[in-house]
Design an enzyme around this catalytic site. Structure first.
Site, PDB file in Angstrom:
ATOM      1  N   ASP A 142       0.839  -1.201   0.000  1.00  0.00           N
ATOM      2  CA  ASP A 142       0.000   0.000   0.000  1.00  0.00           C
ATOM      3  C   ASP A 142       0.877   1.256   0.000  1.00  0.00           C
ATOM      4  O   ASP A 142       1.736   1.425   0.857  1.00  0.00           O
ATOM      5  CB  ASP A 142      -0.906   0.008   1.230  1.00  0.00           C
ATOM      6  CG  ASP A 142      -2.077   0.961   1.076  1.00  0.00           C
ATOM      7  OD1 ASP A 142      -1.851   2.140   0.765  1.00  0.00           O
ATOM      8  OD2 ASP A 142      -3.224   0.527   1.271  1.00  0.00           O
ATOM      9  N   SER A 196      -7.065   4.860  -1.108  1.00  0.00           N
ATOM     10  CA  SER A 196      -6.906   3.407  -1.036  1.00  0.00           C
ATOM     11  C   SER A 196      -8.225   2.669  -1.257  1.00  0.00           C
ATOM     12  O   SER A 196      -8.219   1.517  -1.688  1.00  0.00           O
ATOM     13  CB  SER A 196      -6.293   3.005   0.311  1.00  0.00           C
ATOM     14  OG  SER A 196      -4.939   3.391   0.381  1.00  0.00           O
ATOM     15  N   THR A 230      -7.990  -1.524   1.573  1.00  0.00           N
ATOM     16  CA  THR A 230      -7.559  -2.525   0.599  1.00  0.00           C
ATOM     17  C   THR A 230      -8.240  -3.872   0.798  1.00  0.00           C
ATOM     18  O   THR A 230      -8.846  -4.397  -0.148  1.00  0.00           O
ATOM     19  CB  THR A 230      -6.028  -2.672   0.609  1.00  0.00           C
ATOM     20  OG1 THR A 230      -5.437  -1.398   0.354  1.00  0.00           O
ATOM     21  CG2 THR A 230      -5.576  -3.650  -0.457  1.00  0.00           C
ATOM     22  N   GLU A 236      -1.445  -7.877   2.138  1.00  0.00           N
ATOM     23  CA  GLU A 236      -1.111  -6.457   2.040  1.00  0.00           C
ATOM     24  C   GLU A 236      -0.074  -6.030   3.076  1.00  0.00           C
ATOM     25  O   GLU A 236      -0.253  -6.247   4.273  1.00  0.00           O
ATOM     26  CB  GLU A 236      -2.375  -5.613   2.239  1.00  0.00           C
ATOM     27  CG  GLU A 236      -2.106  -4.114   2.136  1.00  0.00           C
ATOM     28  CD  GLU A 236      -3.275  -3.255   2.599  1.00  0.00           C
ATOM     29  OE1 GLU A 236      -3.371  -2.114   2.122  1.00  0.00           O
ATOM     30  OE2 GLU A 236      -4.073  -3.723   3.442  1.00  0.00           O
ATOM     31  N   ASP A 290       2.212   2.657   3.368  1.00  0.00           N
ATOM     32  CA  ASP A 290       1.465   3.886   3.112  1.00  0.00           C
ATOM     33  C   ASP A 290       1.516   4.820   4.316  1.00  0.00           C
ATOM     34  O   ASP A 290       1.745   6.025   4.174  1.00  0.00           O
ATOM     35  CB  ASP A 290       0.015   3.535   2.777  1.00  0.00           C
ATOM     36  CG  ASP A 290      -0.866   4.756   2.612  1.00  0.00           C
ATOM     37  OD1 ASP A 290      -0.593   5.567   1.721  1.00  0.00           O
ATOM     38  OD2 ASP A 290      -1.831   4.887   3.380  1.00  0.00           O
ATOM     39  N   HIS A 305       3.065   8.620   4.504  1.00  0.00           N
ATOM     40  CA  HIS A 305       2.329   9.841   4.856  1.00  0.00           C
ATOM     41  C   HIS A 305       3.140  10.703   5.813  1.00  0.00           C
ATOM     42  O   HIS A 305       3.071  11.936   5.761  1.00  0.00           O
ATOM     43  CB  HIS A 305       0.991   9.482   5.504  1.00  0.00           C
ATOM     44  CG  HIS A 305      -0.102   9.164   4.536  1.00  0.00           C
ATOM     45  ND1 HIS A 305      -0.645  10.101   3.700  1.00  0.00           N
ATOM     46  CD2 HIS A 305      -0.752   7.995   4.273  1.00  0.00           C
ATOM     47  CE1 HIS A 305      -1.592   9.542   2.962  1.00  0.00           C
ATOM     48  NE2 HIS A 305      -1.661   8.264   3.285  1.00  0.00           N
ATOM     49  N   ASP A 365      -1.141  -0.146  -4.734  1.00  0.00           N
ATOM     50  CA  ASP A 365      -2.430   0.446  -5.072  1.00  0.00           C
ATOM     51  C   ASP A 365      -2.296   1.900  -5.506  1.00  0.00           C
ATOM     52  O   ASP A 365      -3.112   2.411  -6.281  1.00  0.00           O
ATOM     53  CB  ASP A 365      -3.416   0.318  -3.911  1.00  0.00           C
ATOM     54  CG  ASP A 365      -2.896   0.928  -2.612  1.00  0.00           C
ATOM     55  OD1 ASP A 365      -1.687   1.227  -2.523  1.00  0.00           O
ATOM     56  OD2 ASP A 365      -3.703   1.112  -1.689  1.00  0.00           O
ATOM     57  N   HIS A 366      -1.251   2.573  -5.026  1.00  0.00           N
ATOM     58  CA  HIS A 366      -0.959   3.962  -5.380  1.00  0.00           C
ATOM     59  C   HIS A 366       0.377   4.311  -4.767  1.00  0.00           C
ATOM     60  O   HIS A 366       0.971   3.516  -4.031  1.00  0.00           O
ATOM     61  CB  HIS A 366      -2.050   4.915  -4.854  1.00  0.00           C
ATOM     62  CG  HIS A 366      -2.211   4.855  -3.372  1.00  0.00           C
ATOM     63  ND1 HIS A 366      -1.346   5.489  -2.491  1.00  0.00           N
ATOM     64  CD2 HIS A 366      -3.121   4.201  -2.587  1.00  0.00           C
ATOM     65  CE1 HIS A 366      -1.720   5.233  -1.250  1.00  0.00           C
ATOM     66  NE2 HIS A 366      -2.788   4.445  -1.271  1.00  0.00           N
TER      67      HIS A 366
END
Length: 484
Positions: A60, A104, A157, A281, A286, A290, A328-329
Protein backbone atom coordinates in the site's frame (compact mmCIF):
# COMPACT_ATOMS: atom_id res chain seq x y z
CA UNK A 1 -25.77 -4.45 -18.47
CA UNK A 2 -23.41 -7.42 -18.39
CA UNK A 3 -20.22 -7.51 -20.41
CA UNK A 4 -17.69 -10.30 -20.48
CA UNK A 5 -14.04 -9.67 -20.98
CA UNK A 6 -12.13 -11.84 -23.36
CA UNK A 7 -9.46 -9.71 -24.89
CA UNK A 8 -6.35 -10.97 -23.11
CA UNK A 9 -4.65 -13.87 -24.90
CA UNK A 10 -2.51 -16.37 -23.06
CA UNK A 11 1.04 -16.46 -24.44
CA UNK A 12 2.77 -19.59 -23.27
CA UNK A 13 6.54 -19.52 -23.66
CA UNK A 14 7.45 -23.09 -22.79
CA UNK A 15 8.47 -23.68 -19.21
CA UNK A 16 9.30 -19.97 -18.64
CA UNK A 17 5.66 -19.46 -17.67
CA UNK A 18 6.48 -21.03 -14.32
CA UNK A 19 9.58 -18.93 -13.68
CA UNK A 20 9.70 -17.01 -10.41
CA UNK A 21 13.44 -16.52 -10.29
CA UNK A 22 14.05 -14.10 -13.15
CA UNK A 23 16.85 -14.73 -15.65
CA UNK A 24 18.27 -17.64 -13.68
CA UNK A 25 14.92 -19.43 -13.65
CA UNK A 26 14.39 -18.77 -17.35
CA UNK A 27 17.86 -20.12 -18.21
CA UNK A 28 17.30 -23.27 -16.17
CA UNK A 29 13.91 -23.82 -17.77
CA UNK A 30 15.36 -23.34 -21.26
CA UNK A 31 18.09 -25.90 -20.53
CA UNK A 32 15.51 -28.36 -19.20
CA UNK A 33 13.44 -27.97 -22.35
CA UNK A 34 16.53 -28.61 -24.50
CA UNK A 35 17.52 -31.67 -22.50
CA UNK A 36 14.09 -33.23 -22.23
CA UNK A 37 12.79 -32.56 -25.73
CA UNK A 38 9.54 -31.34 -27.21
CA UNK A 39 7.35 -33.75 -25.24
CA UNK A 40 8.45 -32.21 -21.93
CA UNK A 41 7.84 -28.71 -23.29
CA UNK A 42 4.34 -29.64 -24.38
CA UNK A 43 3.53 -30.88 -20.88
CA UNK A 44 4.72 -27.53 -19.55
CA UNK A 45 2.50 -25.66 -21.99
CA UNK A 46 -0.59 -27.55 -20.87
CA UNK A 47 0.18 -27.11 -17.20
CA UNK A 48 0.74 -23.39 -17.62
CA UNK A 49 -2.66 -22.58 -19.13
CA UNK A 50 -4.45 -21.68 -15.90
CA UNK A 51 -3.28 -21.31 -12.30
CA UNK A 52 -4.96 -23.27 -9.54
CA UNK A 53 -3.90 -20.70 -6.94
CA UNK A 54 -3.50 -16.93 -7.09
CA UNK A 55 -1.67 -14.74 -4.58
CA UNK A 56 -2.06 -10.98 -4.98
CA UNK A 57 0.36 -8.98 -2.83
CA UNK A 58 -0.24 -5.25 -2.32
CA UNK A 59 2.34 -2.81 -1.01
CA UNK A 60 0.00 0.00 0.00
CA UNK A 61 1.42 3.37 -1.07
CA UNK A 62 4.55 1.66 -2.42
CA UNK A 63 5.93 3.55 -5.40
CA UNK A 64 9.33 3.26 -7.00
CA UNK A 65 10.70 5.83 -4.53
CA UNK A 66 9.71 3.71 -1.54
CA UNK A 67 11.34 0.70 -3.17
CA UNK A 68 14.54 2.60 -3.90
CA UNK A 69 14.78 3.93 -0.35
CA UNK A 70 14.32 0.41 1.03
CA UNK A 71 16.84 -1.05 -1.42
CA UNK A 72 19.51 1.52 -0.60
CA UNK A 73 18.99 1.28 3.15
CA UNK A 74 18.97 -2.51 3.21
CA UNK A 75 21.26 -3.62 0.38
CA UNK A 76 23.22 -0.60 -0.83
CA UNK A 77 23.36 0.92 -4.28
CA UNK A 78 24.46 -2.32 -5.95
CA UNK A 79 21.91 -4.53 -4.18
CA UNK A 80 18.36 -5.46 -5.07
CA UNK A 81 15.01 -6.18 -3.48
CA UNK A 82 13.68 -9.69 -3.95
CA UNK A 83 10.60 -8.44 -5.80
CA UNK A 84 12.89 -6.78 -8.34
CA UNK A 85 14.13 -10.24 -9.40
CA UNK A 86 10.72 -11.41 -10.61
CA UNK A 87 10.72 -12.10 -14.35
CA UNK A 88 7.71 -10.02 -15.41
CA UNK A 89 7.46 -6.28 -14.80
CA UNK A 90 4.77 -3.74 -15.66
CA UNK A 91 3.56 -0.31 -14.61
CA UNK A 92 0.03 0.58 -13.52
CA UNK A 93 -1.98 3.78 -13.61
CA UNK A 94 -4.11 4.31 -10.53
CA UNK A 95 -6.52 7.24 -11.01
CA UNK A 96 -10.03 6.95 -9.53
CA UNK A 97 -13.38 7.75 -11.14
CA UNK A 98 -13.58 11.23 -9.62
CA UNK A 99 -9.93 12.23 -9.14
CA UNK A 100 -6.59 11.92 -10.91
CA UNK A 101 -5.24 10.83 -7.51
CA UNK A 102 -6.86 7.79 -5.93
CA UNK A 103 -7.37 6.97 -2.29
CA UNK A 104 -6.91 3.41 -1.04
CA UNK A 105 -10.64 2.65 -1.15
CA UNK A 106 -11.07 3.45 -4.83
CA UNK A 107 -7.76 1.76 -5.61
CA UNK A 108 -8.71 -1.36 -3.64
CA UNK A 109 -12.01 -1.46 -5.48
CA UNK A 110 -10.24 -1.22 -8.84
CA UNK A 111 -7.74 -4.02 -8.19
CA UNK A 112 -10.43 -6.28 -6.72
CA UNK A 113 -13.45 -5.49 -8.90
CA UNK A 114 -12.01 -4.29 -12.20
CA UNK A 115 -13.95 -1.02 -12.17
CA UNK A 116 -13.21 2.58 -11.23
CA UNK A 117 -15.15 4.18 -8.41
CA UNK A 118 -15.04 7.43 -6.46
CA UNK A 119 -12.57 8.01 -3.67
CA UNK A 120 -13.94 6.71 -0.39
CA UNK A 121 -16.20 4.07 -1.95
CA UNK A 122 -15.63 0.31 -1.67
CA UNK A 123 -16.92 -2.45 -3.92
CA UNK A 124 -19.56 -0.24 -5.51
CA UNK A 125 -19.74 1.94 -8.61
CA UNK A 126 -19.94 5.75 -8.38
CA UNK A 127 -23.73 5.28 -8.60
CA UNK A 128 -23.71 2.85 -5.67
CA UNK A 129 -24.27 -0.34 -7.70
CA UNK A 130 -22.55 -3.40 -6.26
CA UNK A 131 -19.56 -4.70 -8.23
CA UNK A 132 -18.20 -8.23 -8.65
CA UNK A 133 -15.03 -8.95 -6.70
CA UNK A 134 -12.37 -11.33 -7.97
CA UNK A 135 -12.32 -12.98 -4.54
CA UNK A 136 -16.01 -13.89 -4.87
CA UNK A 137 -15.41 -15.36 -8.32
CA UNK A 138 -12.80 -17.70 -6.86
CA UNK A 139 -14.99 -18.51 -3.86
CA UNK A 140 -17.83 -19.55 -6.16
CA UNK A 141 -15.48 -22.13 -7.68
CA UNK A 142 -15.02 -23.81 -4.31
CA UNK A 143 -11.61 -22.31 -3.66
CA UNK A 144 -10.38 -21.08 -0.28
CA UNK A 145 -10.22 -17.29 -0.18
CA UNK A 146 -8.85 -14.77 2.29
CA UNK A 147 -7.25 -11.43 3.07
CA UNK A 148 -4.17 -10.57 5.13
CA UNK A 149 -3.14 -7.04 6.15
CA UNK A 150 -1.02 -5.16 8.66
CA UNK A 151 -3.85 -2.62 8.67
CA UNK A 152 -7.28 -3.51 10.02
CA UNK A 153 -8.86 -6.34 8.04
CA UNK A 154 -11.78 -3.96 7.50
CA UNK A 155 -9.80 -1.07 6.04
CA UNK A 156 -9.65 0.07 2.43
CA UNK A 157 -7.56 -2.52 0.60
CA UNK A 158 -8.93 -5.74 2.14
CA UNK A 159 -12.41 -4.20 2.18
CA UNK A 160 -12.16 -3.56 -1.55
CA UNK A 161 -12.16 -7.34 -1.96
CA UNK A 162 -14.82 -8.32 0.58
CA UNK A 163 -17.24 -5.41 1.05
CA UNK A 164 -19.86 -3.25 -0.71
CA UNK A 165 -20.16 0.10 1.07
CA UNK A 166 -20.41 3.68 -0.10
CA UNK A 167 -18.10 4.96 2.65
CA UNK A 168 -14.86 3.38 3.80
CA UNK A 169 -15.47 4.79 7.28
CA UNK A 170 -18.09 2.12 8.03
CA UNK A 171 -15.63 -0.49 9.25
CA UNK A 172 -18.18 -2.00 11.62
CA UNK A 173 -20.40 -2.74 8.60
CA UNK A 174 -17.40 -4.15 6.73
CA UNK A 175 -16.67 -6.49 9.66
CA UNK A 176 -20.22 -7.82 9.39
CA UNK A 177 -19.87 -8.27 5.64
CA UNK A 178 -16.68 -10.25 6.24
CA UNK A 179 -18.76 -12.62 8.37
CA UNK A 180 -21.73 -12.73 6.02
CA UNK A 181 -19.48 -13.38 3.03
CA UNK A 182 -18.04 -16.47 4.75
CA UNK A 183 -14.50 -15.65 3.66
CA UNK A 184 -12.22 -18.38 4.92
CA UNK A 185 -9.19 -16.44 6.16
CA UNK A 186 -8.76 -12.93 7.55
CA UNK A 187 -5.60 -11.90 9.40
CA UNK A 188 -4.70 -8.40 10.61
CA UNK A 189 -5.83 -5.70 13.01
CA UNK A 190 -9.20 -4.16 13.77
CA UNK A 191 -10.65 -6.26 16.58
CA UNK A 192 -12.55 -3.25 17.94
CA UNK A 193 -14.87 -3.28 14.90
CA UNK A 194 -16.01 -6.82 15.72
CA UNK A 195 -16.88 -6.15 19.35
CA UNK A 196 -20.40 -5.54 20.72
CA UNK A 197 -19.82 -1.79 21.14
CA UNK A 198 -19.33 -1.49 17.39
CA UNK A 199 -22.02 -4.03 16.47
CA UNK A 200 -25.08 -2.63 18.24
CA UNK A 201 -24.55 -5.06 21.10
CA UNK A 202 -24.10 -8.15 18.91
CA UNK A 203 -21.15 -10.42 19.66
CA UNK A 204 -19.82 -10.83 16.13
CA UNK A 205 -16.81 -12.82 17.28
CA UNK A 206 -19.12 -15.36 18.89
CA UNK A 207 -20.90 -15.65 15.56
CA UNK A 208 -17.61 -16.40 13.83
CA UNK A 209 -16.87 -19.11 16.38
CA UNK A 210 -20.33 -20.64 15.86
CA UNK A 211 -19.54 -20.84 12.14
CA UNK A 212 -16.41 -22.85 12.88
CA UNK A 213 -13.76 -20.14 12.69
CA UNK A 214 -10.75 -20.42 14.94
CA UNK A 215 -9.95 -16.99 16.38
CA UNK A 216 -6.35 -16.11 17.24
CA UNK A 217 -5.10 -12.88 18.80
CA UNK A 218 -1.33 -13.29 19.32
CA UNK A 219 1.75 -14.42 17.48
CA UNK A 220 1.97 -17.53 19.65
CA UNK A 221 -1.64 -18.48 18.98
CA UNK A 222 -1.09 -18.09 15.24
CA UNK A 223 2.08 -20.18 15.40
CA UNK A 224 0.24 -22.95 17.26
CA UNK A 225 -2.66 -23.02 14.79
CA UNK A 226 -2.74 -26.33 12.90
CA UNK A 227 -4.82 -26.06 9.70
CA UNK A 228 -6.72 -28.74 7.89
CA UNK A 229 -8.85 -28.84 4.76
CA UNK A 230 -11.88 -27.51 6.68
CA UNK A 231 -10.10 -24.70 8.53
CA UNK A 232 -11.49 -21.19 8.78
CA UNK A 233 -9.25 -18.67 10.48
CA UNK A 234 -9.82 -15.18 11.89
CA UNK A 235 -6.76 -13.47 13.36
CA UNK A 236 -7.27 -10.10 15.04
CA UNK A 237 -3.99 -8.96 16.55
CA UNK A 238 -4.72 -5.34 17.50
CA UNK A 239 -7.80 -3.22 18.25
CA UNK A 240 -6.81 -0.94 15.36
CA UNK A 241 -3.80 -0.93 13.00
CA UNK A 242 -1.06 -3.41 13.77
CA UNK A 243 2.16 -1.91 15.09
CA UNK A 244 4.79 -0.49 12.81
CA UNK A 245 7.79 -2.79 12.44
CA UNK A 246 9.97 -0.23 14.25
CA UNK A 247 7.54 0.14 17.16
CA UNK A 248 7.00 -3.52 18.01
CA UNK A 249 9.75 -3.70 20.60
CA UNK A 250 8.94 -0.32 22.13
CA UNK A 251 5.28 -1.30 22.47
CA UNK A 252 6.05 -4.86 23.64
CA UNK A 253 3.98 -6.19 20.76
CA UNK A 254 2.71 -9.77 20.77
CA UNK A 255 1.70 -9.54 17.11
CA UNK A 256 2.94 -11.74 14.27
CA UNK A 257 4.93 -10.27 11.41
CA UNK A 258 3.50 -9.93 7.92
CA UNK A 259 5.74 -12.80 6.86
CA UNK A 260 4.33 -15.04 9.58
CA UNK A 261 0.75 -14.14 8.66
CA UNK A 262 1.50 -14.83 4.99
CA UNK A 263 3.06 -18.20 5.85
CA UNK A 264 0.03 -19.31 7.87
CA UNK A 265 -2.47 -18.02 5.32
CA UNK A 266 -0.78 -19.85 2.45
CA UNK A 267 -0.36 -23.03 4.48
CA UNK A 268 -4.02 -22.95 5.48
CA UNK A 269 -5.37 -22.09 2.05
CA UNK A 270 -3.26 -24.73 0.30
CA UNK A 271 -5.07 -27.48 2.21
CA UNK A 272 -7.91 -27.04 -0.29
CA UNK A 273 -7.23 -29.36 -3.24
CA UNK A 274 -9.34 -27.11 -5.47
CA UNK A 275 -7.01 -24.14 -4.94
CA UNK A 276 -7.14 -20.70 -3.35
CA UNK A 277 -7.04 -16.93 -3.77
CA UNK A 278 -5.26 -14.72 -1.21
CA UNK A 279 -4.72 -10.99 -1.00
CA UNK A 280 -1.74 -10.14 1.24
CA UNK A 281 -1.11 -6.46 2.04
CA UNK A 282 1.88 -4.64 3.46
CA UNK A 283 -0.41 -1.82 4.55
CA UNK A 284 1.78 0.36 6.68
CA UNK A 285 4.15 1.32 3.88
CA UNK A 286 1.47 3.89 3.11
CA UNK A 287 1.24 5.13 6.69
CA UNK A 288 4.98 5.66 7.11
CA UNK A 289 5.04 7.40 3.74
CA UNK A 290 2.33 9.84 4.86
CA UNK A 291 4.70 10.77 7.68
CA UNK A 292 7.72 10.98 5.32
CA UNK A 293 9.25 8.46 7.72
CA UNK A 294 12.20 7.13 5.73
CA UNK A 295 13.31 4.65 8.39
CA UNK A 296 9.77 3.33 8.50
CA UNK A 297 9.60 3.12 4.70
CA UNK A 298 12.77 1.02 4.81
CA UNK A 299 11.51 -1.35 7.51
CA UNK A 300 7.94 -1.77 6.24
CA UNK A 301 8.99 -2.28 2.61
CA UNK A 302 11.65 -4.83 3.55
CA UNK A 303 9.14 -6.82 5.58
CA UNK A 304 6.76 -6.75 2.62
CA UNK A 305 9.60 -7.87 0.34
CA UNK A 306 10.30 -10.78 2.69
CA UNK A 307 6.65 -11.80 2.52
CA UNK A 308 6.86 -11.64 -1.28
CA UNK A 309 9.92 -13.89 -1.16
CA UNK A 310 8.09 -16.46 0.93
CA UNK A 311 5.06 -16.46 -1.37
CA UNK A 312 7.18 -16.70 -4.52
CA UNK A 313 9.33 -19.52 -3.16
CA UNK A 314 6.18 -21.41 -2.21
CA UNK A 315 4.70 -20.81 -5.66
CA UNK A 316 7.91 -21.93 -7.37
CA UNK A 317 7.79 -25.23 -5.48
CA UNK A 318 4.06 -25.62 -6.06
CA UNK A 319 4.28 -25.00 -9.81
CA UNK A 320 0.58 -24.23 -10.16
CA UNK A 321 0.34 -20.71 -8.75
CA UNK A 322 0.30 -17.15 -10.07
CA UNK A 323 1.81 -14.42 -7.88
CA UNK A 324 1.13 -10.77 -8.68
CA UNK A 325 2.90 -8.08 -6.64
CA UNK A 326 1.74 -4.49 -6.98
CA UNK A 327 0.97 -1.21 -5.25
CA UNK A 328 -2.43 0.45 -5.07
CA UNK A 329 -0.96 3.96 -5.38
CA UNK A 330 2.08 6.02 -4.42
CA UNK A 331 2.22 8.23 -1.33
CA UNK A 332 4.05 11.54 -0.77
CA UNK A 333 6.24 11.47 -3.88
CA UNK A 334 9.01 9.73 -1.95
CA UNK A 335 12.43 10.01 -3.62
CA UNK A 336 15.94 8.82 -2.84
CA UNK A 337 17.53 12.26 -2.97
CA UNK A 338 21.26 12.67 -3.51
CA UNK A 339 21.70 14.44 -0.17
CA UNK A 340 19.69 11.91 1.85
CA UNK A 341 21.53 10.97 5.07
CA UNK A 342 20.93 7.23 5.02
CA UNK A 343 22.90 6.38 8.15
CA UNK A 344 21.28 9.18 10.13
CA UNK A 345 17.81 8.06 9.13
CA UNK A 346 18.55 4.39 9.85
CA UNK A 347 19.51 5.27 13.41
CA UNK A 348 15.98 6.50 14.14
CA UNK A 349 14.45 3.38 15.63
CA UNK A 350 10.79 4.26 16.18
CA UNK A 351 8.01 5.87 14.17
CA UNK A 352 7.09 9.56 14.30
CA UNK A 353 3.72 8.44 15.64
CA UNK A 354 5.43 6.76 18.58
CA UNK A 355 7.41 9.95 19.16
CA UNK A 356 4.14 11.90 19.16
CA UNK A 357 2.81 9.59 21.87
CA UNK A 358 5.74 10.59 24.09
CA UNK A 359 4.94 14.32 24.00
CA UNK A 360 3.46 15.93 27.12
CA UNK A 361 0.50 18.33 27.11
CA UNK A 362 0.58 21.66 28.92
CA UNK A 363 -2.63 21.83 30.99
CA UNK A 364 -2.85 25.60 30.58
CA UNK A 365 -2.45 25.81 26.80
CA UNK A 366 -3.69 22.30 25.87
CA UNK A 367 -0.73 22.14 23.48
CA UNK A 368 2.48 20.18 23.83
CA UNK A 369 5.11 21.52 26.18
CA UNK A 370 8.27 23.02 24.70
CA UNK A 371 10.44 20.88 26.95
CA UNK A 372 8.83 17.63 25.82
CA UNK A 373 9.09 18.59 22.14
CA UNK A 374 12.77 19.40 22.57
CA UNK A 375 13.42 16.16 24.48
CA UNK A 376 11.55 13.88 22.05
CA UNK A 377 13.31 15.20 18.95
CA UNK A 378 16.68 14.94 20.66
CA UNK A 379 16.18 11.44 22.10
CA UNK A 380 14.58 9.72 19.13
CA UNK A 381 15.78 11.71 16.10
CA UNK A 382 19.02 13.31 17.33
CA UNK A 383 17.72 16.73 16.32
CA UNK A 384 18.28 19.89 18.37
CA UNK A 385 15.11 21.96 17.98
CA UNK A 386 15.44 25.74 18.22
CA UNK A 387 12.89 27.85 20.06
CA UNK A 388 11.56 29.11 16.71
CA UNK A 389 11.19 25.58 15.36
CA UNK A 390 9.35 24.47 18.50
CA UNK A 391 6.99 27.42 18.26
CA UNK A 392 6.27 26.62 14.60
CA UNK A 393 5.68 22.96 15.42
CA UNK A 394 3.20 23.88 18.15
CA UNK A 395 1.32 26.06 15.68
CA UNK A 396 1.30 23.33 13.02
CA UNK A 397 -0.22 20.68 15.30
CA UNK A 398 -3.11 22.76 16.66
CA UNK A 399 -6.51 21.55 15.51
CA UNK A 400 -8.26 24.62 14.04
CA UNK A 401 -11.65 23.02 14.61
CA UNK A 402 -11.10 22.27 18.30
CA UNK A 403 -12.61 24.98 20.54
CA UNK A 404 -10.21 24.03 23.33
CA UNK A 405 -7.17 24.53 21.12
CA UNK A 406 -5.96 20.97 21.43
CA UNK A 407 -3.61 19.23 18.97
CA UNK A 408 -4.77 17.25 15.95
CA UNK A 409 -5.03 13.45 16.02
CA UNK A 410 -1.91 11.61 17.12
CA UNK A 411 -1.05 10.17 13.71
CA UNK A 412 -1.31 13.65 12.15
CA UNK A 413 1.09 14.93 14.81
CA UNK A 414 3.32 12.08 13.67
CA UNK A 415 3.10 13.36 10.11
CA UNK A 416 4.36 16.75 11.28
CA UNK A 417 7.22 15.15 13.21
CA UNK A 418 8.14 13.00 10.23
CA UNK A 419 8.28 15.95 7.87
CA UNK A 420 10.68 17.79 10.17
CA UNK A 421 12.92 14.72 10.37
CA UNK A 422 12.83 14.14 6.60
CA UNK A 423 13.75 17.77 5.97
CA UNK A 424 16.58 17.64 8.51
CA UNK A 425 18.08 14.49 6.96
CA UNK A 426 17.30 15.58 3.37
CA UNK A 427 14.89 12.82 2.42
CA UNK A 428 12.93 13.54 -0.75
CA UNK A 429 9.19 14.00 -0.11
CA UNK A 430 6.42 16.48 -0.87
CA UNK A 431 6.08 19.21 1.74
CA UNK A 432 3.58 19.40 4.59
CA UNK A 433 1.48 22.10 2.92
CA UNK A 434 0.78 19.99 -0.17
CA UNK A 435 -0.06 17.05 2.08
CA UNK A 436 -2.41 19.17 4.21
CA UNK A 437 -4.25 20.48 1.16
CA UNK A 438 -4.60 17.00 -0.37
CA UNK A 439 -7.89 15.14 0.08
CA UNK A 440 -5.88 11.90 0.21
CA UNK A 441 -3.31 13.16 2.71
CA UNK A 442 -0.50 13.15 0.17
CA UNK A 443 -1.15 10.41 -2.39
CA UNK A 444 0.14 11.02 -5.92
CA UNK A 445 -0.86 10.03 -9.45
CA UNK A 446 2.53 8.41 -10.09
CA UNK A 447 2.41 5.06 -11.82
CA UNK A 448 3.27 2.09 -9.61
CA UNK A 449 5.10 -1.19 -10.26
CA UNK A 450 3.55 -4.57 -11.01
CA UNK A 451 5.73 -7.67 -10.67
CA UNK A 452 4.58 -11.22 -11.40
CA UNK A 453 5.75 -14.78 -11.69
CA UNK A 454 4.29 -18.23 -12.05
CA UNK A 455 1.54 -19.56 -14.24
CA UNK A 456 0.71 -17.16 -17.13
CA UNK A 457 2.58 -14.33 -15.41
CA UNK A 458 4.13 -13.21 -18.70
CA UNK A 459 0.89 -11.41 -19.52
CA UNK A 460 1.54 -8.75 -16.90
CA UNK A 461 3.78 -6.57 -19.05
CA UNK A 462 3.70 -3.01 -20.34
CA UNK A 463 1.60 -0.13 -19.04
CA UNK A 464 -1.65 -1.31 -17.46
CA UNK A 465 -4.60 0.28 -15.73
CA UNK A 466 -5.28 -0.99 -12.22
CA UNK A 467 -8.66 -2.27 -13.41
CA UNK A 468 -6.91 -4.54 -15.94
CA UNK A 469 -5.33 -6.64 -13.20
CA UNK A 470 -8.37 -8.49 -11.75
CA UNK A 471 -9.81 -8.90 -15.23
CA UNK A 472 -6.58 -10.52 -16.42
CA UNK A 473 -6.44 -12.77 -13.35
CA UNK A 474 -10.00 -13.95 -13.95
CA UNK A 475 -9.42 -14.47 -17.66
CA UNK A 476 -6.24 -16.53 -17.32
CA UNK A 477 -7.87 -18.53 -14.50
CA UNK A 478 -10.63 -19.53 -16.90
CA UNK A 479 -13.43 -17.59 -15.24
CA UNK A 480 -15.96 -15.19 -16.65
CA UNK A 481 -15.63 -11.77 -15.06
CA UNK A 482 -19.04 -10.17 -15.57
CA UNK A 483 -19.21 -6.45 -14.87
CA UNK A 484 -22.38 -4.47 -14.28
Amino acid sequence: MKRTIGFFMVFILGMTAFGCNGDQGAAENAQNAENNGQEEQTEGDNAADTPKNVIVMVGDGMGLGQMEVARLFEHGKEGELFMETLPNVALSRTYSADNMVTDSAAAGTAIANGEKTNNGMLGVSPDGDELTSIIDIFKEQGKTVGVVSTNTVTDATPAGFIAKVESRSGQDDIARQLFEGKYDIALGGGESYFEPDAQDGDDLLASFEEEGYEIVRTRDELENFEPNSESKLLGLFHPSFMNYVGDREANDSKEPTLVEMAETAIETASKNEDGFFLMIEGARIDHVSHAADFGGIWRETIEFDQAVEHAVNWAEEDGDTLVVVLADHETMGIAASEEMDIEGLKEIGVSPEYMASQLEVDEETNNYTSDSIRAVFKEYANIEMSDEEIEQFQANVLDPDDPEGRPVLLHIVGWEIGSIIADHYRGGAMNRQIRAESDTGGHTANMVPVFSCGVAAEQFEGVLDNTDIPRMIAEISGYEFSLD
